[in-house]
Design an enzyme around this catalytic site. Structure first.
Site, short mmCIF file in Angstrom:
data_model
loop_
_atom_site.label_atom_id
_atom_site.label_comp_id
_atom_site.label_asym_id
_atom_site.label_seq_id
_atom_site.Cartn_x
_atom_site.Cartn_y
_atom_site.Cartn_z
N ASP A 65 0.84 -1.20 0.00
CA ASP A 65 0.00 0.00 0.00
C ASP A 65 0.87 1.25 0.00
O ASP A 65 2.03 1.21 0.39
CB ASP A 65 -0.88 0.02 1.26
CG ASP A 65 -1.85 -1.14 1.27
OD1 ASP A 65 -2.14 -1.69 0.20
OD2 ASP A 65 -2.31 -1.49 2.38
N1 URA Z 1 -1.25 -5.96 3.67
C1 URA Z 1 -1.73 -4.70 3.71
O1 URA Z 1 -2.78 -4.44 4.28
N2 URA Z 1 -1.03 -3.73 3.10
C2 URA Z 1 0.16 -3.97 2.49
O2 URA Z 1 0.77 -3.03 1.98
C3 URA Z 1 0.64 -5.28 2.46
C4 URA Z 1 -0.08 -6.27 3.06
#
Ligand code: URA
Length: 242
Positions: free
Chosen positions: A106
């Site tokens: 993310d």
């Molecule tokens: N899980 C998440 O919620 N975000 C990420 O960036 C990676 C795994």
């Protein structure tokens, strides 16, 4: 095939930095088709040239593999019309190689992001059936319990009804800190797993993938080439036999 600078070709193997390669060339330790390379800028065809560095023949690698310490604030994407992406952390010559992130983190997640142009390896690393481990450190808004860990181990049911594969959750010394190991990558998976336990992720960092840990020497936004051994390890984890 286009010609490339010899220092770039050697540095792309991950073992020596561009600066170290320059030193090796100066010392006459880089042989090009049997003769000491004249300068680090000398251009050759990587696929056909015979390059020996400090007595070791260089094995040409068709693809590029990088480890990046992703900072928060950038998208794990090759391009986006509105937002900045991790590609801006790479120099122009690497951006032209068709690299892409192996899976997504993310925008606000930090940590290990692999970049490559080897589509087959990337696909195999991401498919849940190969069980490639991804380890994350999460900081939560509330203390974690043994019940949370048991729920992760049993397979969390997400808010939309999707069932996750069993995952491991180890509670850190601070009970608001959790170390999660996953073998799959659903959208916002860790945040949604914790949400289903009534907890919010305040900070998330990926520590490792396929047994490869984020290099402690890499500051946020920095990258390096994977070494030959690291690529071999990833290929093994992805079920590719040499
Ligand atoms: N899980 C998440 O919620 N975000 C990420 O960036 C990676 C795994």
């Amino acid at each position: 095939m286009a010609k490339e600078r010899i220092d770039k070709i050697i540095a792309s193997m991950g073992r020596w930095s561009r600066r170290e390669v320059k030193g090796l060339v100066r010392e006459g330790l880089v042989l090009l088709n049997g003769q000491p390379a004249a300068s680090p800028e000398e251009k050759v065809e990587a696929e056909t040239a015979e390059i020996i560095v400090a007595g070791e023949p260089l094995r040409y690698r068709r693809f590029t593999y990088l480890m990046l310490h992703k900072p928060a604030g950038l998208l794990s994407a090759t391009e986006d019309s509105r937002q900045r992406t991790v590609m801006e952390l790479l120099p122009e010559d690497l951006r032209r190689r068709g690299l892409f992130p192996v899976g997504r983190l993310d925008r606000d997640t930090e940590g290990l992001l692999l970049l490559t142009n080897d589509g087959d390896l990337a696909h195999r690393l991401l498919t849940p059936k190969n069980h490639v481990d991804k380890v994350y450190r999460a900081l939560l808004d509330a203390p974690l319990t043994g019940e949370d860990a048991a729920a992760f181990a049993a397979g969390i049911k997400l808010g939309d009804g999707q069932r996750c594969l069993p995952a491991s959750l180890r509670v850190g010394e601070d009970p608001r800190e959790g170390f999660v190991t996953l073998h799959e990558g659903k959208f916002h998976q860790i945040k949604r797993m914790f949400l289903s336990r009534g907890k919010t992720v305040l900070y998330l960092k990926r520590l490792s993938m396929g047994g490869l840990s984020l290099d402690q020497k890499l500051g946020k936004g920095e990258y390096r080439y994977l070494t030959e051994e690291e690529v071999t390890k990833l290929r093994e984890k992805a079920g590719i036999c040499e």
